[in-house]
Scaffold this active site. Structure first.
Site, PDB file in Angstrom:
ATOM      1  CB  SER A 238      -0.924  -0.012   1.245  1.00  0.00           C
ATOM      2  OG  SER A 238      -1.252   1.173   1.387  1.00  0.00           O
TER       3      SER A 238
ATOM      4  CG  HIS B 135      -3.829  -1.680  -1.557  1.00  0.00           C
ATOM      5  ND1 HIS B 135      -4.954  -2.536  -1.870  1.00  0.00           N
ATOM      6  CD2 HIS B 135      -4.205  -0.619  -0.662  1.00  0.00           C
ATOM      7  CE1 HIS B 135      -5.873  -2.170  -0.846  1.00  0.00           C
ATOM      8  NE2 HIS B 135      -5.666  -1.260  -0.107  1.00  0.00           N
TER       9      HIS B 135
ATOM     10  CG  ASP C 152      -5.077   2.299   0.923  1.00  0.00           C
ATOM     11  OD1 ASP C 152      -6.138   1.513   1.304  1.00  0.00           O
ATOM     12  OD2 ASP C 152      -3.906   2.213   1.209  1.00  0.00           O
TER      13      ASP C 152
ATOM     14  CG  MET D 265      -8.661   7.478   2.643  1.00  0.00           C
ATOM     15  SD  MET D 265      -7.431   7.510   4.023  1.00  0.00           S
ATOM     16  CE  MET D 265      -6.554   6.106   3.976  1.00  0.00           C
TER      17      MET D 265
ATOM     18  CG  HIS E  67      -9.267   0.132   0.235  1.00  0.00           C
ATOM     19  ND1 HIS E  67      -8.584  -0.104   1.448  1.00  0.00           N
ATOM     20  CD2 HIS E  67     -10.408  -0.112   0.413  1.00  0.00           C
ATOM     21  CE1 HIS E  67      -9.496  -0.129   2.276  1.00  0.00           C
ATOM     22  NE2 HIS E  67     -10.666  -0.067   1.910  1.00  0.00           N
TER      23      HIS E  67
ATOM     24  CG  MET F 126     -11.246   3.183   3.095  1.00  0.00           C
ATOM     25  SD  MET F 126      -9.356   3.400   3.595  1.00  0.00           S
ATOM     26  CE  MET F 126      -8.483   3.227   2.123  1.00  0.00           C
TER      27      MET F 126
ATOM     28  CG  MET G  90     -11.476  -2.831   6.082  1.00  0.00           C
ATOM     29  SD  MET G  90      -9.884  -2.703   4.811  1.00  0.00           S
ATOM     30  CE  MET G  90      -8.999  -1.508   6.093  1.00  0.00           C
TER      31      MET G  90
ATOM     32  CG  ASP H 225      -6.181  -2.853   3.526  1.00  0.00           C
ATOM     33  OD1 ASP H 225      -4.896  -2.572   4.243  1.00  0.00           O
ATOM     34  OD2 ASP H 225      -6.474  -2.279   2.885  1.00  0.00           O
TER      35      ASP H 225
HETATM   36  C1  DX5 Z   1      -6.155   1.506   5.837  1.00  0.00           C
HETATM   37  C2  DX5 Z   1      -5.765   0.912   4.537  1.00  0.00           C
HETATM   38  C3  DX5 Z   1      -4.487   0.201   4.273  1.00  0.00           C
HETATM   39  C4  DX5 Z   1      -3.171   0.676   4.900  1.00  0.00           C
HETATM   40  C5  DX5 Z   1      -2.545  -0.351   5.337  1.00  0.00           C
HETATM   41  O1  DX5 Z   1      -7.289   2.244   5.880  1.00  0.00           O
HETATM   42  O2  DX5 Z   1      -6.788   0.392   3.709  1.00  0.00           O
HETATM   43  O3  DX5 Z   1      -4.246  -0.303   3.005  1.00  0.00           O
HETATM   44  O4  DX5 Z   1      -2.490   1.453   4.028  1.00  0.00           O
HETATM   45  O5  DX5 Z   1      -1.450  -0.013   5.972  1.00  0.00           O
HETATM   46  P1  DX5 Z   1      -0.682  -0.780   7.081  1.00  0.00           P
HETATM   47  O6  DX5 Z   1      -0.005  -1.980   6.523  1.00  0.00           O
HETATM   48  O7  DX5 Z   1       0.294   0.046   7.740  1.00  0.00           O
HETATM   49  O8  DX5 Z   1      -1.748  -1.277   8.255  1.00  0.00           O
HETATM   50 ZN    ZN Z   2      -6.381  -0.436   1.724  1.00  0.00          ZN
END
Ligand code: DX5
Ligand code: ZN
Length: 217
Positions: free
Chosen positions: A8, A33, A35, A37, A66, A68, A137, A175
Site C-alpha cells: 500500500s 494498492h 487507498d 479516502m 481501495h 474509502m 479489513m 488489509d
Molecule cells: C487502511 C488502508 C490500508 C493501509 C495498510 O485504511 O486500507 O491499506 O495502508 O497499512 P498498514 O499495513 O500500515 O496497516
Molecule cells: Zn487499503
C-alpha cells in the site's frame, strides 16, 4: 493459486513517489494498492484520481484501488479512465451495492467489496457470487500503522465457507496491520492477497520484506 502481495503506497514517502514505484517495479510485489479516502467515510484524506493516473503511468503492476469514500458509484468512469485494474468499494458505503458492483464490471475492471472489522461476513451472501475479491479489513480503515485485529481470523474462516456455499470464485484479500509475523498464518488460514503498508515502506530494505513475504506463500 500463487499468493499475492499488494504493497500500500499510503505508507510510502510520497515526496519520492517515482522511486517508490520503481522500487515496487523491481520487487516481487504483485500489485500496487492505492487507498483513496474522502474525509467523510473515514476521517482522513489521502490522494485521488490524478495521483492514480501517475502511478498507473509508471507502475508495471496491476493497480488495486481501495475506495474509502461515500457514494463510490459516482467515480467509476473516472477510475476506469485513470487506469484502475481492480476497484474495491465498502459494503458500508453503498446503498445500491448490486448496481455498483455490476457497473464496475461493465467498465472492464475487477471488483471487490470491503467490509469493516465490525461488519459480519454473512451480509455478503447475496453479492459474493459476483465478486472477484472480498476485502477483509483487519484494522478500522483510514490510517496506516494500526494494530491487526485478531478477530479477522474468524472472519477469514467465515468468508471461505461463504465462498464455498455460494459457489463464488472470489479471492480473499486482507488489509491492515500485516507484517512478517502474521503474514504466514493469514496465508495458511485462507488469505489469497495481503496488503501491507507500514511493514514494507518503513523498513530500510522494502524489497527484502516483500521477498520474505513472498517466501511465505
Ligand atoms: C487502511 C488502508 C490500508 C493501509 C495498510 O485504511 O486500507 O491499506 O495502508 O497499512 P498498514 O499495513 O500500515 O496497516
Ligand atoms: Zn487499503
Amino acid at each position: 493459486m500463487n499468493k499475492i502481495i499488494a504493497p500500500s503506497l499510503l505508507s510510502a514517502d510520497l515526496a519520492f513517489l517515482y522511486s517508490e514505484i520503481e522500487m515496487l517495479n523491481g520487487s516481487e510485489a504483485d500489485w500496487v494498492h492505492l487507498d483513496i479516502m474522502d474525509s467523510s467515510f473515514v476521517s482522513n484524506i489521502s490522494f485521488g484520481f490524478m495521483f492514480t493516473k501517475y502511478v498507473k503511468k509508471y507502475a508495471y503492476k496491476p493497480i488495486d484501488i481501495h475506495l474509502m469514500i461515500l457514494e463510490p458509484e459516482r467515480y467509476i468512469e473516472q477510475l476506469r479512465d485513470c487506469g484502475a485494474d481492480h476497484v474495491h468499494v465498502h459494503y458500508e458505503a453503498c446503498i445500491h451495492l448490486n448496481r455498483t458492483v455490476f457497473s464496475i464490471k461493465e467498465h472492464g475492471m475487477k471488483v471487490g467489496v470491503a467490509i469493516n472489522p465490525h461488519t459480519p461476513v454473512f451480509l455478503l451472501q447475496e453479492i459474493i457470487k459476483y465478486l472477484d475479491f472480498v476485502l477483509l479489513m483487519s484494522v478500522n480503515p483510514g490510517f496506516g500503522g494500526q494494530k491487526f485485529i485478531n478477530q479477522t481470523y474468524k472472519k477469514l474462516e467465515e468468508t471461505k465457507d461463504l465462498i464455498l456455499k455460494k459457489d463464488s470464485s472470489a479471492l480473499i484479500e486482507v488489509d491492515g496491520g500485516i507484517n512478517l509475523e502474521n503474514a504466514y498464518s493469514l496465508f495458511k488460514n485462507g488469505a489469497d492477497i495481503l496488503v501491507a503498508g507500514t511493514a514494507i515502506f518503513s523498513n530500510s530494505n522494502p524489497k527484502k520484506i516483500i521477498h520474505k513475504m513472498k517466501e511465505l506463500t
